[in-house]
Design a protein around this motif. Sequence first.
Motif, PDB file in Angstrom:
ATOM      1  N   SER A 242       0.846  -1.196   0.000  1.00 17.64           N
ATOM      2  CA  SER A 242       0.000   0.000   0.000  1.00 17.64           C
ATOM      3  C   SER A 242       0.881   1.246   0.000  1.00 17.64           C
ATOM      4  CB  SER A 242      -0.907   0.004   1.232  1.00 17.64           C
ATOM      5  OG  SER A 242      -1.608   1.235   1.322  1.00 17.64           O
ATOM      6  N   PHE A 243       0.775   2.036  -1.074  1.00 14.44           N
ATOM      7  CA  PHE A 243       1.495   3.300  -1.179  1.00 14.44           C
ATOM      8  C   PHE A 243       0.545   4.448  -0.827  1.00 14.44           C
ATOM      9  CE2 PHE A 243       3.626   0.522  -4.275  1.00 14.44           C
ATOM     10  CZ  PHE A 243       4.964   0.690  -3.947  1.00 14.44           C
ATOM     11  N   SER A 244       0.890   5.214   0.165  1.00 14.88           N
ATOM     12  CA  SER A 244       0.127   6.427   0.533  1.00 14.88           C
ATOM     13  C   SER A 244      -1.360   6.138   0.676  1.00 14.88           C
ATOM     14  CB  SER A 244       0.349   7.539  -0.500  1.00 14.88           C
ATOM     15  OG  SER A 244       1.715   7.874  -0.597  1.00 14.88           O
ATOM     16  N   GLY A 245      -1.685   5.004   1.279  1.00 11.41           N
ATOM     17  CA  GLY A 245      -3.085   4.621   1.442  1.00 11.41           C
ATOM     18  C   GLY A 245      -3.587   4.689   2.871  1.00 11.41           C
ATOM     19  N   PHE A 246      -2.757   5.208   3.780  1.00 13.21           N
ATOM     20  CA  PHE A 246      -3.125   5.238   5.202  1.00 13.21           C
ATOM     21  C   PHE A 246      -3.641   6.630   5.554  1.00 13.21           C
ATOM     22  CE2 PHE A 246      -3.054   4.660   9.685  1.00 13.21           C
ATOM     23  CZ  PHE A 246      -3.001   3.294   9.921  1.00 13.21           C
ATOM     24  N   TYR A 314      -1.526  14.894   0.703  1.00  8.95           N
ATOM     25  CA  TYR A 314      -2.984  14.893   0.612  1.00  8.95           C
ATOM     26  C   TYR A 314      -3.611  14.979   1.998  1.00  8.95           C
ATOM     27  CZ  TYR A 314      -7.774  13.474  -0.481  1.00  8.95           C
ATOM     28  OH  TYR A 314      -9.140  13.446  -0.588  1.00  8.95           O
ATOM     29  N   THR A 315      -3.064  14.241   2.940  1.00 11.03           N
ATOM     30  CA  THR A 315      -3.602  14.256   4.300  1.00 11.03           C
ATOM     31  C   THR A 315      -3.510  15.642   4.912  1.00 11.03           C
ATOM     32  OG1 THR A 315      -3.011  11.937   4.608  1.00 11.03           O
ATOM     33  CG2 THR A 315      -3.383  13.234   6.592  1.00 11.03           C
ATOM     34  N   ILE A 316      -2.361  16.287   4.732  1.00 13.60           N
ATOM     35  CA  ILE A 316      -2.171  17.618   5.323  1.00 13.60           C
ATOM     36  C   ILE A 316      -3.113  18.638   4.689  1.00 13.60           C
ATOM     37  CG2 ILE A 316      -0.560  19.558   5.491  1.00 13.60           C
ATOM     38  CD1 ILE A 316       1.660  17.533   5.958  1.00 13.60           C
ATOM     39  N   SER A 317      -3.171  18.656   3.365  1.00 16.60           N
ATOM     40  CA  SER A 317      -3.927  19.716   2.694  1.00 16.60           C
ATOM     41  C   SER A 317      -5.433  19.464   2.693  1.00 16.60           C
ATOM     42  CB  SER A 317      -3.432  19.877   1.256  1.00 16.60           C
ATOM     43  OG  SER A 317      -3.595  18.672   0.534  1.00 16.60           O
ATOM     44  N   VAL A 318      -5.869  18.199   2.619  1.00 17.00           N
ATOM     45  CA  VAL A 318      -7.295  17.900   2.495  1.00 17.00           C
ATOM     46  C   VAL A 318      -7.902  17.440   3.818  1.00 17.00           C
ATOM     47  CG1 VAL A 318      -9.018  16.498   1.303  1.00 17.00           C
ATOM     48  CG2 VAL A 318      -7.020  17.339   0.054  1.00 17.00           C
ATOM     49  N   ILE A 319      -7.299  16.445   4.450  1.00 20.74           N
ATOM     50  CA  ILE A 319      -7.881  15.897   5.675  1.00 20.74           C
ATOM     51  C   ILE A 319      -7.633  16.820   6.866  1.00 20.74           C
ATOM     52  CG2 ILE A 319      -7.820  13.956   7.289  1.00 20.74           C
ATOM     53  CD1 ILE A 319      -7.177  12.150   4.922  1.00 20.74           C
ATOM     54  N   TYR A 320      -6.392  17.326   7.008  1.00 23.26           N
ATOM     55  CA  TYR A 320      -6.105  18.273   8.089  1.00 23.26           C
ATOM     56  C   TYR A 320      -6.540  19.686   7.749  1.00 23.26           C
ATOM     57  CZ  TYR A 320      -2.883  14.569   9.712  1.00 23.26           C
ATOM     58  OH  TYR A 320      -2.315  13.388  10.121  1.00 23.26           O
ATOM     59  N   ASN A 321      -6.754  19.963   6.443  1.00 21.98           N
ATOM     60  CA  ASN A 321      -7.142  21.293   5.967  1.00 21.98           C
ATOM     61  C   ASN A 321      -6.115  22.361   6.353  1.00 21.98           C
ATOM     62  OD1 ASN A 321      -8.949  22.947   4.518  1.00 21.98           O
ATOM     63  ND2 ASN A 321      -9.925  23.670   6.401  1.00 21.98           N
ATOM     64  N   VAL A 322      -4.861  22.026   6.116  1.00 23.05           N
ATOM     65  CA  VAL A 322      -3.767  22.952   6.393  1.00 23.05           C
ATOM     66  C   VAL A 322      -3.176  23.424   5.076  1.00 23.05           C
ATOM     67  CG1 VAL A 322      -1.439  23.167   7.343  1.00 23.05           C
ATOM     68  CG2 VAL A 322      -3.206  21.982   8.649  1.00 23.05           C
ATOM     69  N   SER A 323      -3.307  24.707   4.810  1.00 21.17           N
ATOM     70  CA  SER A 323      -2.713  25.306   3.617  1.00 21.17           C
ATOM     71  C   SER A 323      -2.581  26.804   3.858  1.00 21.17           C
ATOM     72  CB  SER A 323      -3.590  25.053   2.384  1.00 21.17           C
ATOM     73  OG  SER A 323      -4.808  25.776   2.491  1.00 21.17           O
ATOM     74  N   GLN A 324      -1.920  27.486   2.947  1.00 16.79           N
ATOM     75  CA  GLN A 324      -1.781  28.940   3.086  1.00 16.79           C
ATOM     76  C   GLN A 324      -3.137  29.629   3.049  1.00 16.79           C
ATOM     77  OE1 GLN A 324       0.937  29.989  -0.073  1.00 16.79           O
ATOM     78  NE2 GLN A 324       2.718  29.828   1.280  1.00 16.79           N
ATOM     79  N   GLN A 325      -4.102  29.016   2.371  1.00 15.28           N
ATOM     80  CA  GLN A 325      -5.419  29.637   2.243  1.00 15.28           C
ATOM     81  C   GLN A 325      -6.302  29.393   3.468  1.00 15.28           C
ATOM     82  OE1 GLN A 325      -4.058  27.633  -0.319  1.00 15.28           O
ATOM     83  NE2 GLN A 325      -3.278  29.559  -1.216  1.00 15.28           N
ATOM     84  N   THR A 370       5.013  14.631   0.421  1.00 17.49           N
ATOM     85  CA  THR A 370       4.705  14.073  -0.892  1.00 17.49           C
ATOM     86  C   THR A 370       3.467  13.191  -0.773  1.00 17.49           C
ATOM     87  OG1 THR A 370       6.155  12.175  -0.473  1.00 17.49           O
ATOM     88  CG2 THR A 370       7.120  14.052  -1.631  1.00 17.49           C
ATOM     89  N   HIS A 371       2.980  12.722  -1.926  1.00 18.24           N
ATOM     90  CA  HIS A 371       1.862  11.780  -1.953  1.00 18.24           C
ATOM     91  C   HIS A 371       2.063  10.843  -3.135  1.00 18.24           C
ATOM     92  CE1 HIS A 371      -2.133  10.202  -1.178  1.00 18.24           C
ATOM     93  NE2 HIS A 371      -2.482  10.420  -2.428  1.00 18.24           N
ATOM     94  N   CYS A 372       2.144   9.561  -2.868  1.00 14.99           N
ATOM     95  CA  CYS A 372       2.371   8.533  -3.896  1.00 14.99           C
ATOM     96  C   CYS A 372       3.733   8.646  -4.573  1.00 14.99           C
ATOM     97  CB  CYS A 372       1.276   8.549  -4.961  1.00 14.99           C
ATOM     98  SG  CYS A 372      -0.259   7.774  -4.426  1.00 14.99           S
ATOM     99  N   ALA A 373       4.620   9.460  -4.031  1.00 17.26           N
ATOM    100  CA  ALA A 373       5.906   9.656  -4.703  1.00 17.26           C
ATOM    101  C   ALA A 373       6.728   8.382  -4.737  1.00 17.26           C
ATOM    102  CB  ALA A 373       6.696  10.766  -4.011  1.00 17.26           C
ATOM    103  N   GLY A 374       6.511   7.495  -3.771  1.00 20.04           N
ATOM    104  CA  GLY A 374       7.315   6.289  -3.698  1.00 20.04           C
ATOM    105  C   GLY A 374       7.273   5.438  -4.941  1.00 20.04           C
ATOM    106  N   CYS A 375       6.092   5.299  -5.534  1.00 19.42           N
ATOM    107  CA  CYS A 375       5.981   4.436  -6.710  1.00 19.42           C
ATOM    108  C   CYS A 375       5.913   5.232  -8.001  1.00 19.42           C
ATOM    109  CB  CYS A 375       4.741   3.540  -6.588  1.00 19.42           C
ATOM    110  SG  CYS A 375       3.190   4.446  -6.435  1.00 19.42           S
TER     111      CYS A 375
END
Length: 427
Positions: A242-246, A314-325, A370-375
Motif C-alpha cells: 500500500s502506497f500512501s493509502g493510510f 494529501y492528508t495535510i492539505s485535504v484531511i487536516y485542511n492545512v494550507s496557506q489559504q 509528498t503523496h504517492c511519490a514512492g511508486c
Amino acid sequence: MKRKMRRLVGLVALATLALATPGVEAQLLSDLAEAAENLLVRPLEAAWDATFGKAPDAAGTVYLELLPNATETGALCLDGSPAGYWFRKGWGDGKDKWLVFLEGGGWCFNEQDCYERSKTILGSSKQWAQTRSDRSSQIFSADPKENPDFYNWNLVDVAYCDGASFSGNVAEPITVNGEEIYFRGKNILEATVWHLKYGKGMTFATDVVLAGCSAGGLATLLHADWFETRLGPSVKNYKAISFSGFFPDTPNFQGEPWYPSVMKYVYEMQQVDIHSPGCLADNMNEQYKCFFAQNQYRHIKTPVFLANSVYDMYTISVIYNVSQQTIPENENNLVVPYLNDKSRSLWDLISWTGTWWAGKNGGFLHTCFTHCAGCLTDSGWSGVKVDGMSLRDYLGLWLRNQVARTREPCVYTLGEPFQCNPTCPPL
C-alpha cells in the motif's frame, strides 16, 4: 495429439453423464480440467509466450484492455462505460509473476460529486488512452536497473473509475440530473481478476503482488485478503503493498470531523463491500469504520508492506485542511507543532498494531511532504533515504522475506528548513 483429444472428448462425455452421481463427478471433472490444461491451455500459453512473452519495446508500452463482459458482470465505471486495465506481458523469469496495481484518485463524496466525476477519466473509460509508457511510474519500469524486482513481471495497471476504492456494491444505478450513475467498484475488481486468470494467463501465476496508491492504496488494504481467495493454487507467494493509502480518521486543524463524516457517507452511499470478518466484528455497530485504513490494517492476514509519509501531502492539505489559504497568519506558528503531533499520532496508529511488527510484514515510513511519490517518481522510489536505504531497497529486502521496516520517523524542526530528512525534496 489425436489420441489425447479423443481422451478429452471422452472425459467431457463421462463428466456430463456423471453430474447426477454423487461422489463420482468430482474426480471426473478434476481429470477433465487436467486434460484441458495439458492439451489446450498450456500449448496456447506457450504460443503466447513465443509471440508476446518478450521484453517490451523501448517505451515499455502497456496496452489498454476494456473488460469484454463488463455489462454482464456489472463491472462498470460511474457513467456505465466498461471498466478495464493497462497490461504488459511478463517475460523471462517474470512470465509467471504478476504485479496488479490499483490506481488512485480520491473519492466522490456525494451523489452530485459522483455525477461530475463520471464526466472525467476518473469516472468513465470513454477517454482513456489506448497505450501508456512504463515511465508513468517507477514500479512499472521495464529497466532492471531502475526496477530490479518487478521489471519483467506481468504488469496490470487497473484503472480507477468507481470513486470508492474499488468497493462500491449497489445493484441498481441511481439517477442524478436525469442520468444513471453506477456504484460497482467491487464488481470491477471481481471481473478484472476473472479476466486476468482466464484471458491473460494469471491462472498459472506463481507470484502475485497486489499494490495500489492513494485511494488504490486504501483499496489494497481493504481487499488484500479477499484478493487472495480469488487466486489459483499455483500461487506460492502472495503479498500486498500500500502506497500512501493510510488516511487517518481524525478531525482537521479547525477541529471539524470533515473526513470521517464524508467517508461514512461514501460507505453508505455506495454500500461499500469489504471482506474483513475481524474488522467488521470489532466494529459491529459502526462497520463503516472498516473503510478507514487504521482499522483495516490491524486485521490484514496477507503479508503487507506499508509505504507512507507521516506528513502526507494529501492528508495535510485535504484531511487536516492545512494550507496557506486555510490558516490565518496569526496561527502560522501553530502549524509545525500541530503537524508534528499528527505525525506522532499516525506513527502510533501504525506501530501499536501487531501488523506493523509481524515478521512477514514491512514498511517504509518517511517525512517527505509528498503523496504517492514512492511508486511514481525517481526521488520517492530511490532518492529518499531512511537510515541510508531507499524505498526500493526496503521493498527488495521484504520481497526476499528479510526484515525491512523503518524506525520511528523524525519530526519537523521549528525553524527553517523545517524538514528533518535532508534527502526529501524541498517543501
